[in-house]
Design an enzyme around this catalytic site. Structure first.
Site, PDB file in Angstrom:
ATOM      1  N   ASP A 209      -1.581   6.834   6.102  1.00 39.89           N
ATOM      2  CA  ASP A 209      -2.679   5.971   5.669  1.00 39.89           C
ATOM      3  C   ASP A 209      -2.945   4.976   6.798  1.00 39.89           C
ATOM      4  OD1 ASP A 209      -4.347   4.079   4.605  1.00 39.89           O
ATOM      5  OD2 ASP A 209      -3.096   3.604   2.870  1.00 39.89           O
TER       6      ASP A 209
ATOM      7  N   LYS B 293     -12.671  -1.497   6.722  1.00 44.26           N
ATOM      8  CA  LYS B 293     -11.989  -2.526   7.519  1.00 44.26           C
ATOM      9  C   LYS B 293     -12.602  -2.557   8.928  1.00 44.26           C
ATOM     10  CE  LYS B 293      -8.873  -2.127   4.191  1.00 44.26           C
ATOM     11  NZ  LYS B 293      -8.774  -3.059   3.085  1.00 44.26           N
TER      12      LYS B 293
ATOM     13  N   TRP C 193       0.827  -1.220   0.000  1.00 51.61           N
ATOM     14  CA  TRP C 193       0.000   0.000   0.000  1.00 51.61           C
ATOM     15  C   TRP C 193       0.848   1.251   0.000  1.00 51.61           C
ATOM     16  CZ3 TRP C 193      -4.445  -0.270  -2.032  1.00 51.61           C
ATOM     17  CH2 TRP C 193      -5.174  -1.458  -1.949  1.00 51.61           C
TER      18      TRP C 193
HETATM   19  C1  LIG Z   1      -3.671   0.284   3.824  1.00 52.21           C
HETATM   20  C2  LIG Z   1      -4.627   0.482   2.691  1.00 52.21           C
HETATM   21  N1  LIG Z   1      -4.593   1.640   1.995  1.00 52.21           N
HETATM   22  C3  LIG Z   1      -5.428   1.865   0.984  1.00 52.21           C
HETATM   23  C4  LIG Z   1      -6.359   0.941   0.585  1.00 52.21           C
HETATM   24  C5  LIG Z   1      -7.276   1.230  -0.575  1.00 52.21           C
HETATM   25  O1  LIG Z   1      -8.540   1.469  -0.115  1.00 52.21           O
HETATM   26  P1  LIG Z   1      -9.774   1.736  -1.105  1.00 52.21           P
HETATM   27  O2  LIG Z   1     -10.038   0.441  -1.782  1.00 52.21           O
HETATM   28  O3  LIG Z   1     -10.833   2.182  -0.166  1.00 52.21           O
HETATM   29  O4  LIG Z   1      -9.355   2.791  -2.055  1.00 52.21           O
HETATM   30  C6  LIG Z   1      -6.445  -0.277   1.277  1.00 52.21           C
HETATM   31  C7  LIG Z   1      -7.445  -1.293   0.870  1.00 52.21           C
HETATM   32  O5  LIG Z   1      -7.382  -2.435   1.196  1.00 52.21           O
HETATM   33  C8  LIG Z   1      -5.552  -0.508   2.346  1.00 52.21           C
HETATM   34  O6  LIG Z   1      -5.588  -1.657   3.033  1.00 52.21           O
END
Ligand SMILES: Cc1ncc(COP(=O)(O)O)c(C=O)c1O
Length: 373
Positions: free
Chosen positions: A184, A208, A102
């Protein structure tokens, strides 16, 4: 059908009582004679829902008035673009600490936006060289001048790495205390007490721990928002969203209402301290099953960095992993496949995953290892 035990990485499990409350009220919200889906976002009924949701986040995090709480759309991925779009002036640098998949995605997206703005991005530190992230030991580069922010990821959902747990690895904060930190927190937001004092802007996709996908919570220092370097398009501007009470455009009303209910549930669990203690016990139980399996289950992540939210592990062969998944599904345990980019098994233990589910899973793991080890 009976409810299954959902260990999925996200959208994750939500408290059953919340789903039932929302379902019961869907045709007639709070005796108003219409659904929450039909209420105007500018009307009193929804405004109350919206403000209570923001207030609950404030309360659960014990946030001071210096901070703004925004409820936005587009998920966490939209934040990957919104952060540079708001804070990277021409010639500025967005610096990224990359400790997993991520972090990588945030960096790549930051680079795309920076190129449009005449700015740039830099990987300030990465643990990729250490057996593909599993050791949280960073190779640092010297920071480039004019760094607008440093971006971190507090829990790497795919690689199963988490920072700042009690007795764990601290978030790799920049040594220069003046550099704004953006974090994040999608996959461990509100999962235990968290200190946001050194963070200028945190964001979390709701799906989550706290609600449905699409909704993203942003918690930011007002000062940081006010000092935005660029004038982003309205819907993508933190300053515009803050000024309009986080309601520049129509919010995802049902998602907000579900989130409000989840936050009320979270408060009943004793808030972040209460849920944090439960999450800690769940993780201990799960990792014990791995560590006591005599090598049948192998978690690649260094012990101090193991995530309490997402435990990843391998079995001796891919064929056994497939059998593990299909046997587990037969026992009503789902969502256990590792992310498609890494394979293996991933057990997500978000707030609504009960201790009972985790002990059922470890019982299954012990029996599976005894059969096939
Ligand atoms: C740490 C992290 N950042 C970003 C995201 C992306 O999230 P979204 O699908 O809501 O854009 C996720 C999705 O699993 C994630 O676990």
């Amino acid at each position: 059908m009976a409810r299954v035990m959902n260990f999925g990485g996200g959208p994750g499990a939500l408290p059953r009582c919340v789903l039932e409350q929302v379902a019961a009220e869907l045709p007639d919200f709070a005796s108003t004679g219409m659904s929450i889906l039909e209420h105007s976002h500018r009307g009193t009924a929804f405004e109350r829902v919206f403000e209570e949701t923001r207030a609950l986040i404030r309360e659960l995090l014990a946030l001071p008035d210096t901070h703004e709480v925004l409820l936005l759309q587009g998920g966490a991925s939209m934040q990957f673009a919104m952060v540079p779009l708001n804070f990277l002036a021409r010639g500025a640098v967005g610096a990224y600490v990359v400790g997993g998949a991520w972090g990588e995605k945030a960096f790549e997206e930051g680079g795309r936006v920076a190129a449009i703005l005449g700015a740039s991005t830099q990987v300030l530190a990465t643990s990729k060289a250490n057996a593909d992230y599993v050791e949280p030991v960073y190779t640092y580069d010297a920071p480039l001048g004019n760094t607008a922010y440093v971006h971190l990821t507090s829990n790497e959902t795919i690689h199963g790495i988490e920072y700042d747990k009690p007795e764990g690895v601290p978030l790799p904060l920049p040594s220069d205390s003046n550099v704004p930190v953006v974090c994040d927190m999608s996959s461990n937001f509100l999962a235990r007490p968290q200190d946001l004092s050194r963070i200028s802007l945190a964001y979390a996709g709701a799906q989550k721990n706290i609600g449905p996908s699409g909704l993203v919570v942003v918690v930011a220092q007002k000062q940081f928002i006010d000092a935005a370097a660029t004038r982003a398009p309205n819907a993508l501007s933190y300053a515009v969203q803050a000024k309009s009470g986080s309601m520049y455009n129509t919010p995802p009303t049902l998602a907000v209402e579900i989130t409000r209910r989840v936050l009320l549930w979270l408060r009943e669990q004793g808030g972040v301290a209460g849920i944090g203690a439960v999450n800690h016990r769940k993780a201990r139980t799960l990792y014990r099953a791995i560590d006591e399996s005599k090598g049948f289950y192998r978690c690649p992540v260094a012990t101090a960095a193991r995530s309490e939210m997402n435990a990843v592990f391998r079995l001796p062969t891919p064929a056994l992993e497939q059998l593990f998944l299909s046997d587990a599904a037969r026992e009503q345990m789902v969502g256990l496949a590792g992310h498609r980019s890494v394979g293996g098994i991933r057990v997500s233990m978000y707030n609504a995953v009960s201790e009972l589910w985790v002990s059922e899973l470890t019982r299954f793991m012990d029996a599976f290892a005894a059969r096939h080890g």
